[in-house]
Motif scaffolding. Structure first.
Motif, PDB file in Angstrom:
ATOM      1  N   THR A  89      18.102   7.369  -3.312  1.00  0.00           N
ATOM      2  CA  THR A  89      18.572   6.169  -3.253  1.00  0.00           C
ATOM      3  C   THR A  89      18.831   5.219  -4.395  1.00  0.00           C
ATOM      4  O   THR A  89      19.653   4.348  -4.302  1.00  0.00           O
ATOM      5  N   ARG A  90      18.334   5.531  -5.636  1.00  0.00           N
ATOM      6  CA  ARG A  90      18.164   5.005  -6.720  1.00  0.00           C
ATOM      7  C   ARG A  90      17.530   3.592  -6.554  1.00  0.00           C
ATOM      8  O   ARG A  90      18.019   2.570  -7.257  1.00  0.00           O
ATOM      9  N   GLN A  91      16.896   3.097  -5.365  1.00  0.00           N
ATOM     10  CA  GLN A  91      16.166   2.113  -5.095  1.00  0.00           C
ATOM     11  C   GLN A  91      14.867   2.001  -6.009  1.00  0.00           C
ATOM     12  O   GLN A  91      14.236   3.270  -6.193  1.00  0.00           O
ATOM     13  N   PRO A  92      14.419   0.984  -6.578  1.00  0.00           N
ATOM     14  CA  PRO A  92      13.325   0.907  -7.079  1.00  0.00           C
ATOM     15  C   PRO A  92      11.945   1.138  -6.570  1.00  0.00           C
ATOM     16  O   PRO A  92      11.898   0.868  -5.353  1.00  0.00           O
ATOM     17  N   LEU A  93      10.970   1.963  -7.125  1.00  0.00           N
ATOM     18  CA  LEU A  93       9.996   2.467  -6.521  1.00  0.00           C
ATOM     19  C   LEU A  93       8.914   1.665  -7.156  1.00  0.00           C
ATOM     20  O   LEU A  93       8.084   0.890  -6.460  1.00  0.00           O
ATOM     21  N   CYS A  94       8.630   2.010  -8.558  1.00  0.00           N
ATOM     22  CA  CYS A  94       7.395   1.243  -8.968  1.00  0.00           C
ATOM     23  C   CYS A  94       7.669   1.223 -10.577  1.00  0.00           C
ATOM     24  O   CYS A  94       8.412   1.598 -11.231  1.00  0.00           O
ATOM     25  N   PRO A 119       0.740  -1.246   0.077  1.00  0.00           N
ATOM     26  CA  PRO A 119      -0.065  -0.047   0.080  1.00  0.00           C
ATOM     27  C   PRO A 119       0.801   1.341   0.140  1.00  0.00           C
ATOM     28  O   PRO A 119       0.264   2.410  -0.145  1.00  0.00           O
ATOM     29  N   ARG A 120       2.090   1.164   0.106  1.00  0.00           N
ATOM     30  CA  ARG A 120       2.896   2.366  -0.013  1.00  0.00           C
ATOM     31  C   ARG A 120       2.713   3.268  -1.209  1.00  0.00           C
ATOM     32  O   ARG A 120       2.795   2.619  -2.384  1.00  0.00           O
ATOM     33  N   SER A 176      11.323  11.088  -7.340  1.00  0.00           N
ATOM     34  CA  SER A 176      11.444   9.795  -8.229  1.00  0.00           C
ATOM     35  C   SER A 176      12.534  10.309  -9.458  1.00  0.00           C
ATOM     36  O   SER A 176      12.272  11.534  -9.799  1.00  0.00           O
ATOM     37  N   LEU A 177      13.168   9.495 -10.151  1.00  0.00           N
ATOM     38  CA  LEU A 177      13.843   9.648 -11.284  1.00  0.00           C
ATOM     39  C   LEU A 177      13.618   8.281 -12.257  1.00  0.00           C
ATOM     40  O   LEU A 177      13.138   7.268 -11.949  1.00  0.00           O
ATOM     41  N   CYS A 178      13.850   8.730 -13.628  1.00  0.00           N
ATOM     42  CA  CYS A 178      13.547   7.684 -14.735  1.00  0.00           C
ATOM     43  C   CYS A 178      14.744   7.691 -15.913  1.00  0.00           C
ATOM     44  O   CYS A 178      15.022   8.784 -16.048  1.00  0.00           O
ATOM     45  N   LEU A 179      15.624   6.637 -15.797  1.00  0.00           N
ATOM     46  CA  LEU A 179      16.618   6.743 -16.931  1.00  0.00           C
ATOM     47  C   LEU A 179      16.421   5.973 -17.892  1.00  0.00           C
ATOM     48  O   LEU A 179      15.991   4.840 -18.087  1.00  0.00           O
ATOM     49  N   ASP A 180      16.931   6.661 -19.236  1.00  0.00           N
ATOM     50  CA  ASP A 180      16.842   5.898 -20.099  1.00  0.00           C
ATOM     51  C   ASP A 180      17.834   4.829 -20.435  1.00  0.00           C
ATOM     52  O   ASP A 180      17.357   3.932 -21.280  1.00  0.00           O
ATOM     53  N   ALA A 183      12.466  -4.183  -9.633  1.00  0.00           N
ATOM     54  CA  ALA A 183      11.075  -3.438  -9.994  1.00  0.00           C
ATOM     55  C   ALA A 183      10.461  -4.819 -10.684  1.00  0.00           C
ATOM     56  O   ALA A 183       8.942  -4.904 -10.386  1.00  0.00           O
ATOM     57  N   PHE A 184      10.710  -5.154 -11.577  1.00  0.00           N
ATOM     58  CA  PHE A 184       9.868  -6.109 -12.636  1.00  0.00           C
ATOM     59  C   PHE A 184       9.977  -7.327 -11.920  1.00  0.00           C
ATOM     60  O   PHE A 184       8.565  -8.207 -12.323  1.00  0.00           O
ATOM     61  N   GLY A 185      10.697  -7.783 -11.271  1.00  0.00           N
ATOM     62  CA  GLY A 185      10.693  -9.217 -10.438  1.00  0.00           C
ATOM     63  C   GLY A 185       9.440  -9.161  -9.346  1.00  0.00           C
ATOM     64  O   GLY A 185       8.805  -9.929  -9.153  1.00  0.00           O
ATOM     65  N   HIS A 186       9.676  -7.954  -8.856  1.00  0.00           N
ATOM     66  CA  HIS A 186       8.552  -7.699  -7.692  1.00  0.00           C
ATOM     67  C   HIS A 186       7.257  -7.616  -8.242  1.00  0.00           C
ATOM     68  O   HIS A 186       6.326  -7.894  -7.676  1.00  0.00           O
ATOM     69  N   PHE A 187       7.208  -6.968  -9.459  1.00  0.00           N
ATOM     70  CA  PHE A 187       5.909  -6.757  -9.948  1.00  0.00           C
ATOM     71  C   PHE A 187       5.261  -8.123 -10.393  1.00  0.00           C
ATOM     72  O   PHE A 187       4.215  -8.329 -10.344  1.00  0.00           O
ATOM     73  N   GLN A 188       6.079  -9.206 -10.779  1.00  0.00           N
ATOM     74  CA  GLN A 188       5.767 -10.359 -11.265  1.00  0.00           C
ATOM     75  C   GLN A 188       5.317 -11.238  -9.911  1.00  0.00           C
ATOM     76  O   GLN A 188       4.430 -11.882 -10.068  1.00  0.00           O
ATOM     77  N   ARG A 189       6.081 -11.029  -8.769  1.00  0.00           N
ATOM     78  CA  ARG A 189       5.881 -11.787  -7.467  1.00  0.00           C
ATOM     79  C   ARG A 189       4.398 -11.391  -7.169  1.00  0.00           C
ATOM     80  O   ARG A 189       3.523 -12.115  -6.435  1.00  0.00           O
ATOM     81  N   MET A 190       4.244  -9.939  -7.043  1.00  0.00           N
ATOM     82  CA  MET A 190       2.931  -9.347  -6.310  1.00  0.00           C
ATOM     83  C   MET A 190       1.624  -9.851  -7.306  1.00  0.00           C
ATOM     84  O   MET A 190       0.614  -9.936  -6.616  1.00  0.00           O
TER      85      MET A 190
END
Length: 351
Positions: free
Chosen positions: A218-223, A71-72, A106-110, A124-131
């Motif tokens: 932090t450059r950690q994945p958000l969403c 829910p974050r 947030s930031l988005c890198l090409d 991020a994509f692995g978390h997306f798949q697991r959720m």
């Protein structure tokens, strides 16, 4: 676009609406309200996405499922309803519109600036798949029918070769022969899915780094963002498209093919992070087919570029003569390099 913004449940009246980002499909705007709060307004490209209600139903179902699991607010896109409570706005003659909460800080890198950036997209994509592992993928609509139907891509290539409408086949016979030599392999994953050996998953289908938001500090994945192509598919396709784009050592249209290779350090970094984020969400056979997904997605992309070149560059935007042929050659060079590094690729998913 200000008029459209006013028809959504914003926290205050909008005071500005400016073009935002570098996307080529939808029109994207940054809306700021009188309170200073920011939103993303998009006009959806109805020419490409011809069933917008189905597309938006997919996005609403998936984002609501993700929000229940995590829910974050910065960890999932949040649709802002219209004044009448709908997930999108349809104005006959003007088009289809939607609004998301802006994900702050947030930031988005090409392109990845380090292996850590690429690994963050894998998380991020692995978390997306697991959720979404427990989500019924069959409940989603196909927003672009037969999008990753690789055998059908070969059928269209053979048709373009046979017609040779512009007489271009003589300039790409070697590339056509290379592709057709791998045609027998093109249906492997699709056949496994049809036989029930690979489960139907919720897939993103455009798993580039620039479709992940990272924390600016932090450059950690958000969403994960850009959910228009979320639909039923195979996990290996999503993994493969990430590798095709992100683990190549050269640009997609590089003309010096000596520069085009599969970076094993990037491939290994992505694979480790992706599998860790997926956890037990993938079956053992799905894990085994991840390298095949990378190879087939790269091959499929090259086939699409080659087909478009033969047909006269009618789909992909080109900026120079032979641009699609250059793109095709980079993809096929990457496929060949994957074949040479196949044992390394397989060991990475066994670890």
């Amino acid at each position: 676009m200000m008029l459209q913004a006013q028809r959504f449940q914003l926290d205050a009246p909008p005071v500005s609406c400016q073009r935002y980002g570098s996307g080529h499909i939808n029109e994207t705007y940054l809306v700021v309200t009188g309170s200073g709060r920011r939103y993303i307004l998009q006009k959806i490209n109805h020419a490409i996405f011809q069933d917008v209600p189905a597309l938006m139903a997919n996005i609403a179902r998936v984002t609501r499922h993700l929000r229940k699991a995590d829910p974050r607010p910065r960890h999932v896109l949040t649709l802002v309803p219209t004044l009448t409570g709908e997930d999108f706005l349809h104005e006959p003659g003007a088009g289809y519109f939607r609004v998301y909460d802006f994900v702050e800080d947030s930031l988005c890198l090409d392109r990845a600036e380090s292996p850590a950036d690429f690994a963050a997209s894998a998380q991020a994509f692995g978390h997306f798949q697991r959720m979404l592992a427990g989500f019924d993928a069959a409940a989603l609509s196909e927003t672009i029918p037969r999008f990753h139907d690789t055998p059908n891509r070969f059928r269209l290539l053979r048709q373009a070769i046979q017609q040779d409408a512009l007489g271009r086949l003589k300039t790409c016979r070697r590339e056509a022969d290379f592709a057709l030599g791998l045609e027998a392999e093109a249906a492997r994953m699709q056949d496994m899915g049809r036989r029930g050996q690979l489960p139907l998953r919720v897939t993103h289908n455009d798993t580039k780094l620039n479709n992940v938001l990272l924390d600016a500090a932090t450059r950690q994945p958000l969403c994960v963002i850009d959910l228009d192509t979320v639909m039923p598919g195979l996990a290996g396709n999503d993994f493969g498209d990430s590798i095709r784009f992100g683990a190549s050592t050269a640009a997609e249209d590089e003309t010096d093919l000596d520069k085009v290779t599969l970076s094993l350090p990037l491939y290994q970094a992505y694979t480790a992070a992706y599998l860790a984020a997926c956890g037990q969400g993938l079956t053992p056979l799905e894990r085994e087919t991840l390298p095949l997904g990378a190879k087939l997605m790269t091959l499929e992309c090259g086939v699409r570029f080659l087909t478009d070149y033969l047909q006269g560059d009618t789909y992909f935007r080109v900026h120079r003569p032979g641009h699609n042929l250059d793109r095709c050659r980079t993809q096929f060079k990457l496929v060949a390099d994957m074949q040479a590094k196949w044992d390394h690729m397989r060991r990475a998913v066994q670890g």
